[in-house]
Design an enzyme around this catalytic site. Structure first.
Site, PDB file in Angstrom:
ATOM      1  N   HIS A   1       0.874  -1.168   0.000  1.00  0.00           N
ATOM      2  CA  HIS A   1       0.000   0.000   0.000  1.00  0.00           C
ATOM      3  C   HIS A   1       0.911   1.218   0.000  1.00  0.00           C
ATOM      4  O   HIS A   1       1.895   1.263   0.746  1.00  0.00           O
ATOM      5  CB  HIS A   1      -0.899  -0.096   1.231  1.00  0.00           C
ATOM      6  CG  HIS A   1      -1.425   1.182   1.782  1.00  0.00           C
ATOM      7  ND1 HIS A   1      -2.182   2.051   1.041  1.00  0.00           N
ATOM      8  CD2 HIS A   1      -1.323   1.722   3.023  1.00  0.00           C
ATOM      9  CE1 HIS A   1      -2.514   3.083   1.824  1.00  0.00           C
ATOM     10  NE2 HIS A   1      -2.000   2.905   3.011  1.00  0.00           N
TER      11      HIS A   1
ATOM     12  N   TYR B   1      -5.965   9.188   1.726  1.00  0.00           N
ATOM     13  CA  TYR B   1      -6.040   9.793   3.055  1.00  0.00           C
ATOM     14  C   TYR B   1      -4.789  10.637   3.308  1.00  0.00           C
ATOM     15  O   TYR B   1      -3.765  10.454   2.655  1.00  0.00           O
ATOM     16  CB  TYR B   1      -6.239   8.733   4.145  1.00  0.00           C
ATOM     17  CG  TYR B   1      -5.121   7.747   4.309  1.00  0.00           C
ATOM     18  CD1 TYR B   1      -3.997   8.048   5.071  1.00  0.00           C
ATOM     19  CD2 TYR B   1      -5.188   6.478   3.724  1.00  0.00           C
ATOM     20  CE1 TYR B   1      -2.964   7.142   5.231  1.00  0.00           C
ATOM     21  CE2 TYR B   1      -4.155   5.565   3.883  1.00  0.00           C
ATOM     22  CZ  TYR B   1      -3.047   5.893   4.631  1.00  0.00           C
ATOM     23  OH  TYR B   1      -2.024   4.995   4.797  1.00  0.00           O
TER      24      TYR B   1
ATOM     25  N   ASP C   1     -27.564 -19.677  19.105  1.00  0.00           N
ATOM     26  CA  ASP C   1     -28.850 -20.338  19.348  1.00  0.00           C
ATOM     27  C   ASP C   1     -28.985 -21.438  18.318  1.00  0.00           C
ATOM     28  O   ASP C   1     -28.686 -21.246  17.151  1.00  0.00           O
ATOM     29  CB  ASP C   1     -30.029 -19.359  19.324  1.00  0.00           C
ATOM     30  CG  ASP C   1     -30.367 -18.839  17.940  1.00  0.00           C
ATOM     31  OD1 ASP C   1     -29.464 -18.760  17.088  1.00  0.00           O
ATOM     32  OD2 ASP C   1     -31.542 -18.503  17.696  1.00  0.00           O
TER      33      ASP C   1
END
Ligand code: FAD
Ligand code: THG
Length: 835
Positions: free
Chosen positions: A225, A265, A558
């Site tokens: 990256h 970013y 469950d």
């Protein structure tokens, strides 16, 4: 004081260092942390991580991990300088779609307790003066986000944990995992074996290598990256009064910034800007071809996790960056690299114990953002047996076998890299690989125009185009209002017709993807009695709906347990985590006492299941079976072996959609024939194939919970509305004591059924719920209730919110009025099911 277990942690990155500290804080100090790199700069992802911490995530668990990491790094300081600089986080929108998405994201933040606001372009520029205001439509501002000093935090954690008694050893690679009798006993290093009772691999993107030493699949892919830092930006030089000479890299003042429409970013590094990009092609990294850096050579510019910068991949981003931040036109790229970190098939981290090797754990594919939270969870898991924050979305055993294959991990992880900042619908399926697991009815479903979505590798029909003509016959009172564009995605009006037919005639549902386990052997009953909170010691033929609880009394799962004969049980479970749990516990029980041996087999793929449900189901089955399907012949929640057109079938009388009928199980080879027989036999009754769209609506109308969504291990059964399933005539089972203790405390929250007042606004799940004007809870599952003619949403709310109370659901920034309603909304008297 009793000696604590000997723990070896592999890896002194941000995860390993935090884990050592979290263990030491809890009194576990027989801990050794090993790293192949030197301790001052080990050379993993943490050594170069720019440390942006955006906390908000669709996952409640991940958001809570991030929030704890912020708190912890704020409190971790030296000479008055913390390891977190709370500059806030700003995500800007440059498209209307993104702005809508940010509103949805603010909903997640509110649901999980993070403060944030949608702000306009003006305010975005006030927070971030370098922004090109003409491009920005608005943003999401989260004041508590900020910058972690990850490498510095590691140093402080090493110091702190060392003072508490932990041993750190650098420049020492782990070369093998020692084991004996299915238990881990130590790790091998060039200097010899270090004995251990517990080994936790925090090796980051090296995880698969360490996993292989322990015979464990670690489904992550190392990807490169790109990250660059610019030369000094004149505007920043002019304005930036750096306050922290001790920590110049983190002396930022503007918020951390995301420009997701361009996969970018940004953060400040003093008077420079750092830019991270996900805009480039995915670059998988071969672990055998990492830069070979001797410990003595390690430096900020030379480390195994840092590959050569491929500038051509970055150039389009450089232009995009300069458009968003025009001040960058006065700067150049000073430094760039392709840094390596981990991606996974579903984007989540990998936490938990090896399914085969007792005592061997992993905590990998973890961002700096979540590091301290994950470390605390692992410490709690090791010491208390349970993490307070639920780990089901992070459990390493959540993947099916096919999903840990190298090819699968590689393809899906690369896709996640590409889509990391995309606006994704919660139901959006992966495009590839598909058709990995198909039920025997798949060819018929395709002929009927099934629209498939994928789950655990299975293709599951959501509706059938063949049912579209039914919309012309659909009575006016069954017609559903049109949905908003977002809620309409991956949904079809045809589901209304399928729900209508299920409630008024009969439908076939493909239940094959439901995880099925066969638990058998002389110790099977004892195992199930101990692990479940239900009463399983009933005569063969009984089916029991019950809960698996954790040691702390939370709902682990469950399930249904059908007693087929004295020593054979069929379990309807929720996923591979359940299989892993039963397998491990069966192995332990067998090892403790061979006469009580138990075998657990995953029979999901070798069998199949059709739900034949609806008021006319009995008429249909009578045509193809001589067996007695009358009310007395096979009572509610009973099972028996029958023949349908000669095919051996296990029939269970229960229905997740709340209608008369049976789950019909057979082995895979008969499946297609069974489908054809039933479909043919039901023509006169107007039988249809129905999909998950109708299914989800019908089960919510009936009030049936979906584990993992409506309740998770953080929830207590009674608050989840499942107290009825706890056996009263059973002394001891896992979680019994903790449950009794929790029951003695006043309830903090309750799972509630909401109906939407306007009768039309369908929400999707995870939206915040406001009560008395305050954010008070969040939606779990939601659907339009075709039978009750209103949208339904289940939500966790404070106990003070009671039936009839008005609440509001926030959806894309607007408030939708809803009412806490008595449940179930359909058939509370059980006439349909028991009739
Ligand atoms: P690492 O830091 O890699 O630590 C693993 C350690 O294990 C290493 O020190 C390694 O030497 C050791 N090890 C491996 N094998 C062995 C062995 N056989 N024997 C002994 N030791 C071994 N995350 C964020 O949250 N925010 C960001 O802004 C951010 N930006 C990033 C930017 C870039 C360019 C990159 C590459 C990553 C970024 N990340 C970010 C991700 C983040 O850096 C990682 O997810 C995180 O640092 C992983 O920490 P870790 O402790 O798991 O792994
Ligand atoms: N079928 C089977 N097993 C399963 C499911 C299933 N296991 C996993 C999951 N689904 C479990 N969820 C439920 C939820 C509700 C019910 C069954 C499975 C159900 N509940 C009755 C009720 O609440 O009225 C129980 C009544 C009783 O206990 O007597 O039917 O779909 N095989």
């Amino acid at each position: 004081m009793r000696a604590t277990p000997r723990v070896v942690i592999i890896g002194a990155g941000i995860v390993g260092a935090n884990l050592a500290d979290e263990l030491a804080t809890r009194g576990w100090t027989s801990v050794t942390v090993l790293d192949q790199g030197p301790l001052n700069l080990a050379g993993g992802s943490t050594s170069h991580a720019p440390g942006l911490v955006f906390q908000t995530n669709p996952s409640k668990t991940m958001t809570e991990f991030a929030a704890y990491t912020v708190d912890k790094l704020l409190s971790l300081s030296d000479e008055g300088v913390a390891c977190f600089n709370q500059v806030g986080g700003l995500e800007v929108a440059t498209t209307p779609e993104r702005l809508e998405d940010l509103k949805r994201k603010l909903g997640y933040a509110t649901s999980w307790g993070i403060e944030g606001r949608i702000i306009d372009a003006d305010e975005c520029t006030k927070h971030y003066p370098l922004l090109n205001q003409d491009m920005v439509l608005g943003g999401l501002h989260v004041p508590s986000d900020g910058l972690a000093s990850a490498a510095r935090a590691v140093q402080l954690l090493i110091r702190k944990a060392t003072a508490a008694g932990v041993t750190f050893i650098g420049s020492t690679p782990v070369t093998g995992i020692e084991q004996s009798g299915g238990k881990v006993t130590g790790v091998q290093t060039p200097d010899g074996v270090i004995p251990a009772d517990i080994v936790v691999s925090c090796a980051g993107f090296w995880g698969p290598k360490i996993g292989a030493m322990a015979g464990m699949a670690v489904p992550l892919l190392p990807l490169a990256h790109q990250y660059v830092t610019t030369t000094a930006v004149p505007e920043l030089v002019a304005t930036n009064l750096r306050t922290n000479p001790l920590d110049p890299s983190n002396g930022a003042r503007m918020p951390i910034l995301r420009h997701q429409d361009r996969d970018l970013y940004f953060r400040e590094h003093g008077d420079r800007i750092g830019i991270g990009s996900y805009a480039h092609r995915p670059m998988p990294v071969d672990l055998d071809r990492l830069p070979d850096v001797a410990p003595g050579q390690m430096s900020e510019h030379r480390m195994p996790s840092r590959l050569e910068f491929t500038e051509e991949d970055f150039l389009p981003c450089w232009e995009d960056s300069r458009q968003l931040l025009p001040a960058l036109r006065g700067a150049e790229i000073a430094d760039g690299f392709n840094g390596i970190f981990s991606f996974t098939p579903d984007g989540g981290p990998l936490i938990g114990q090896s399914p085969e090797l007792e005592g061997f754990y992993v905590a990998e594919a973890v961002w700096v953002t979540h590091s301290a939270g994950v470390a605390r969870a692992v410490a709690e898991l090791l010491i208390e047996g349970e993490s307070r924050i639920p780990l089901h979305e992070c459990e390493v055993s959540r993947f099916e076998a096919v999903q840990t294959a190298d090819s699968y991990v590689s393809e899906t992880s690369q896709k996640n890299f590409v889509e990391i900042y995309d606006v994704l619908h919660p139901l959006q399926p992966r495009e590839s690989p598909r058709d990995l697991r198909v039920s025997p009815f798949n060819c018929r479903q395709k002929e009927l125009g099934a629209f498939f979505l994928e789950a655990s590798g299975w293709e599951r029909p959501h509706w059938f185009e063949a049912n579209r003509p039914l919309l012309d016959e659909l009575p006016a009172e069954w017609q559903a209002p049109e949905r908003g564009s977002w809620a309409a995605m991956f949904s079809s009006p045809i589901s209304a017709a399928e729900a209508w037919k299920t409630r008024t005639a009969v439908a076939l549902y493909d239940m094959t993807a439901l995880k099925r386990l066969e638990v058998s052997g002389p110790g099977a009953l004892a195992l199930l009695q101990r692990l479940s909170a239900g009463q399983i010691d009933k005569k063969p033929g009984a089916v029991t709906y019950c809960l698996l609880l954790n040691d702390d009394g939370g709902v682990r799962s469950d399930i249904t347990i059908a007693r087929l004969d004295e020593a054979t049980f069929q379990v309807g479970a929720n996923g591979n985590i359940d299989f892993d749990y039963f397998t491990r516990e069966a192995r332990r029980q067998t090892a403790d006492d061979v006469s009580q041996w138990v075998q657990v087999r995953d029979i999901t793929g070798s069998t199949c299941c059709i739900g034949l449900w609806g008021p006319l189901a009995r008429e249909v089955i009578a045509k193809v079976s001589a067996d007695d399907f009358t009310n007395d012949g096979l009572r509610y929640f009973r099972t028996k072996q029958v023949r349908i057109g000669g095919i051996p079938v296990t029939a269970m009388r229960l229905s997740y959609v709340g209608e008369l009928g049976w789950e019909l199980y057979t082995t895979a080879e008969y499946g297609l024939k069974l489908w054809d027989l039933l479909f043919e036999a039901g023509q006169e009754q107007g039988i249809i194939a129905a999909g998950r769209g109708a299914f989800n609506s019908l089960r919510l109308e009936k009030g049936y919970r979906l584990w993992g969504t409506d309740m998770t291990p953080e929830h207590e059964p009674f608050q989840a509305g499942l107290g009825f399933s706890i056996a009263k005539n059973k002394d001891s089972f896992v979680g019994a004591e903790a449950l009794a203790e929790r029951r003695a405390q006043p309830a903090a929250r309750q799972l509630r059924c909401l109906t939407v007042d306007d009768g039309t606004s369908v929400v999707l799940g995870k939206e915040p719920v406001f009560f008395n004007g305050e954010a008070a809870g969040y939606v779990t599952s939601a659907a339009y209730g075709y039978t009750v003619k209103r949208p339904i949403a289940y939500a966790w709310l404070p106990p003070s919110a009671s039936e009839g109370d008005a609440v509001e659901i926030e959806y894309f920034g607007t408030r939708i009025a809803a009412t806490v309603s008595a449940e179930p909304l359909v058939d509370p008297g059980m006439e349909r099911l028991r009739g």
